[in-house]
Design a protein around this motif. Sequence first.
Motif, mmCIF file in Angstrom:
data_model
loop_
_atom_site.group_PDB
_atom_site.id
_atom_site.type_symbol
_atom_site.label_atom_id
_atom_site.label_comp_id
_atom_site.label_asym_id
_atom_site.label_seq_id
_atom_site.Cartn_x
_atom_site.Cartn_y
_atom_site.Cartn_z
ATOM 1 N N ILE B 280 0.847 -1.196 0.000
ATOM 2 C CA ILE B 280 0.000 0.000 0.000
ATOM 3 C C ILE B 280 0.883 1.247 0.000
ATOM 4 O O ILE B 280 0.634 2.225 -0.710
ATOM 5 C CB ILE B 280 -0.955 -0.002 1.206
ATOM 6 C CG1 ILE B 280 -1.918 -1.184 1.105
ATOM 7 C CG2 ILE B 280 -1.736 1.302 1.295
ATOM 8 C CD1 ILE B 280 -2.703 -1.445 2.362
ATOM 9 N N LEU B 281 1.946 1.183 0.794
ATOM 10 C CA LEU B 281 2.886 2.306 0.842
ATOM 11 C C LEU B 281 3.478 2.573 -0.530
ATOM 12 O O LEU B 281 3.646 3.727 -0.934
ATOM 13 C CB LEU B 281 4.026 1.974 1.798
ATOM 14 C CG LEU B 281 3.850 2.458 3.211
ATOM 15 C CD1 LEU B 281 5.076 2.108 4.014
ATOM 16 C CD2 LEU B 281 3.651 3.958 3.198
ATOM 17 N N ALA B 284 1.065 4.524 -2.482
ATOM 18 C CA ALA B 284 0.955 5.900 -1.995
ATOM 19 C C ALA B 284 2.215 6.692 -2.325
ATOM 20 O O ALA B 284 2.155 7.843 -2.739
ATOM 21 C CB ALA B 284 0.716 5.908 -0.492
ATOM 22 N N LEU B 290 -5.064 7.204 -2.711
ATOM 23 C CA LEU B 290 -5.586 5.960 -2.154
ATOM 24 C C LEU B 290 -7.104 5.933 -2.234
ATOM 25 O O LEU B 290 -7.730 4.930 -1.939
ATOM 26 C CB LEU B 290 -5.122 5.794 -0.704
ATOM 27 C CG LEU B 290 -3.629 5.538 -0.556
ATOM 28 C CD1 LEU B 290 -3.277 5.242 0.880
ATOM 29 C CD2 LEU B 290 -3.169 4.400 -1.443
#
Lengths: 346, 362, 502
Positions: B280-281, B284, B290
Amino acid sequence: MKEKNKFNIFEKMNDTNLLLTITIVIFFLMYIGAVLFQGGGFSKPQMFFNILNANAALIITACGMSIVMISGGIDISVGGVVALVSMCCAVYLDKTNSPNILVSMLIAVGIGLLYGLVQGFLVAVLDIQPFIVSLAGMFFARGMTTIVNTAPFNVENQAFVALKDTRVNVPFLGSYNKKGIYVPAYIEIGVIVALLIVILLFVVLKWTKLGRSFYAVGGNRQSALMMGINVRRTKFLSHLICSTLAGIGGYVYFLHVGSGSASHAMGMEMNAIASSIIGGTLLTGGVGNIIGTFFGVLSLSTIQNIVASAGLDEAWWTGITIAAMLCIFLLIQSVVMAQKKKAIKT
Amino acid sequence: MSKQSKGNILGAFKAIASHQLFIPILALVLLAVVNLIVDPSFFEIKDVTNNAGYMVKSGALITILDYGSELAILAIGMTLVTAASGGQDISVGATIAIAGSAMLRVLCGGNSRPDTIQAPIIVAFLVACIVGMLCGAFNGMLVSIFKIQPMIATLILFTAGRSIAAWINNNELPIVPDPKFAYFGGFIPGIPIPTTVFIAAICIIIIALVLKFTNLGLYTQAVGINESSSRLNGINPTFIKFLSFVILGLCVAVAALIKVSRLSTINYSVIAKDIEMDAILAVALGGNALSGGKFNIWASILGAYVIQFLTTTLYKFNVPSDALAAYKAVVVIILVVFSAPKAREYMEMFVKKLNPGRKEAA
Amino acid sequence: MNETTLLKMRGIDKSFPGVRALQKVDFTLNKGEIHALMGENGAGKSTLIKVLTGVYTKDAGTIELEGAGEVSIHSPQDAQNLGISTVYQEITLCPNLTVAENMFIGRGKGAFTNWKEMNADADKLLQSLDIPAKATQQLSNCSIAVQQMVAIARAVDMDCKVLILDEPTSSLDEQEVEKLFGLMRDLKEMGVGIIFVTHFLDQVYEVCDKITVLRDGQLVGEYEIKDLPRVQLVAKMLGKEMDDLSDIKGETNEYKGNDAGEIVFEAEGLQSDAGIKPFDFHIKKGEVNGFTGLLGSGRSECVRAIFGADRILGGKVKVHGKEVKINKPIDAMKNGIAYLPEDRKIDGIIGDLSVRDNIILALQVMKGFFKPFTKAQAKAFADEYIEKLNIKTASADKPIKALSGGNQQKVILARWLLMHPEYLILDEPTRGIDVGTKVAIQKLVLELASQGMSVTFISSETDEMLRTCSRLVVMRDRKVVGELSGDDLTQNKIMATIAGGE
């Protein structure tokens, strides 16, 4: 005419109450089912109190989580904060000269407050997505915990152990053991703290302007702004409250386990989120209830206990059953809300 | 005259700074510079002999490419899921455990210490793909049909995944006896570059071709930005969301192959732990919202390697693996703060206050 | 400051990156006055209002308020405290709260909420304004019109000195608009100054006292309503003399191909889950027809059913006499039907995508998932239609949300024209866009029809439909109640049919 009736129920109930009712009904059905089919432990009140004792910290953190979720955010750092608080307090109580219980409590609340200030600032003022902020917060807390002390250890400070072992007896609800001696039912101090917090937050959410602005901001941020609500402050406060409660919850957790460890409260943030959802909080924000969250925690831990007492004590069964329950709750919520939308539309 | 050209340069700089690839590239450059100053040997690539007795390349950069592979592959799927559904899949670590466990079950046939593998590796991999896609399909169904928020829907497999993985192999930890299986997460004899680099490259090429020769990109973005309009333009948003989760499931299976191959066995509670957060990082860090909509998959992939670069750098500085997370968090926050539009606004205001005459000049 | 002056804005400037939205704009509002703020889209009305309500901070200029002198307004809360309340076009309430909370939240002092008192006050107010809602009801359980009325009730109750109504009537039907006008006149009697923004000229002349016209971020002038006839008002807004609207029908020719009169599309007993009664419908080649009826009468639902946008419950559909199945939008598109939806923001634009992607989207979907257009093809399509429809955008790469409402609508129109449909459905294509674009769209419709395209045109403004349509299907209470064509196409006849019966 039957159609008409159904429509009225949906009209009268707001989303929050509808979901709350579902949660409470399912919890009671489940508990009664457990008493009927598993008997034994579940029929004794102490079983219920044990659930409370073991989950006081979760109740507190889940309440904070609910507030953030109601205002449309999320905080996945709470598990990390709980671990960090336990470790810091443990190190303070065990490895410094003449520690003081009160100071350890202040440390716990202080860590929570600090977390809330930083995360609240990043989310509310700099407008960064709460998921990312608290994700970093979680990493930071977990990392810091091992930096503070790597090895887990038990706290042997006498004053602390005395506080930890303090039991508050509940009148009338005790039972007789095999030898026929009356054993009073008891709860731990943490439970009292948790119940006080539940009541306090319920009042805040229902009867204060701040509480209602959490709902407004979660319902529609832009509208809330237009209606003159200070959206930034509201979001900031929601994170501040959540993290502070994580700090308090951390201390209650510490009080229950009596040790510091980097692996404490692993996955607690997910349990807190799951409890909130089971309790009828929608992650989209604007809908939710503290009483629901309380029952959410109870439902979650009851199912864990049922699994354990059914002899399926492998850890993986717990994971699977919690997931299954979450799945069922989510599906019920999804279907009910869709039905409701349909009923209103026509 | 000179004032104007100065303004142009400033404008050009602003345009570069607002480009999506700016933040990940800047982070990469910063990390490289820090390493260069502290220890230039970071960039050395040596030929060494590995355990199996072959000559292979070794060095921090190779490590980054090697261990960044799984993350880069996951970043592809995670970007699509994020764009289409406006949410993230937090179950990838757990589903890697499931897919990996299924692979081992096929390879070892239920025996934890077999003498030979019980099925060809390709069959095991295909089974893992199917399992990964089924997990993706389950998540996708909850999200697209039942309209449950992605993070919450995937919470289910996140909670249950590792338990299911353990259950597949009766909580035993089978060991694959065939050394060939270790090639995927290590080296193929005679080739000095880690196999994972090739696997990642193949995945990246495949997604590049898919994006070029299909409308996956356009449809995914359209659905992510405005589901209702997309539907009225003949797109099936339910299917597109579902598809994005299935694609992520496939990415998970490939990542599982690498992860399991590295050890030739599995540890249910540790394998690919927290990898969902890194994935997820990566999305981002690549500057993708997101909340869904427009995406740039190259930025996400670059983001994945930046994260691995950071991890490797921290290891070089002797940061213990448990404490790694804290440092990572600090770096992440700094990056995110710098890329936040609000923060940029405040900084611009601050600069203006310091230098009030500049406005006229520009 | 004059004794009757309530609000005085002087020399207001506001810029956004690349745009000077307001330049030295003056605006004056008196006590007990209903003051229309007019201008095309992008003229700066919304910006001026957002400056006044504290959503934007002005770059320069002063705002003076009666009794408070010069004020600085930095947030909607500041504006509220100064007695400036606003009702926006989009409903700015919280759907998850109760009606009463929506009326009172963000106001008043003290930290606690007294539910009993609040509900009682709300019920009293709702009753006095004749709004069919209960205080304890959740807002999302009310219809859109009621929600808008609640927003107005909120604004009215705030002891406001200045009430801003920013296109509040676009979701109200005629009776509700009348009720709103009654309310506005009452408030005027009480000395409240009202700023009224609307695109409906009729409404301006019915209820307003004064008009301020803006164009391109600059003040054109302030006029007494009686001194400014309609034609002149439009001319001032456009900055040029307006084409004679009433005659655009005569300018274009009817379609005269061999297949003129052939039935292109036919529906029998069509019904969807949006709550309309089964209806029959047909359209001929080169014909322009329309659905008319009050808001909520089901005209949009009918065309949505034709396009397969809602779930189809029953009925037969024929295209060129051949029975086909249309269950979802893609089916309709494959049969040569295009649909420009009523709500541009929710159903039309894909905000973050570029103008180019927005234009090619429908054709691209028709072509198929595995056959994307090349960049050159997409660019050629986009450029062609940007020029053809005179879409004002810096480049085809700009995100569509950066365009003004009228230009966004043109992009959506381009999207469907690019598909070269046989049958084009336009649901309120002229809503919320400027007068110039309105005329352009109506002309385009007639031109397309003369080339053989069948068009269904829906508009809330009956004038527009009379100008373009040769046949009107009249609806009431989600049912088709009549059909008018030829000499019956008059305002009166339509009204009578809508009203029905005696």
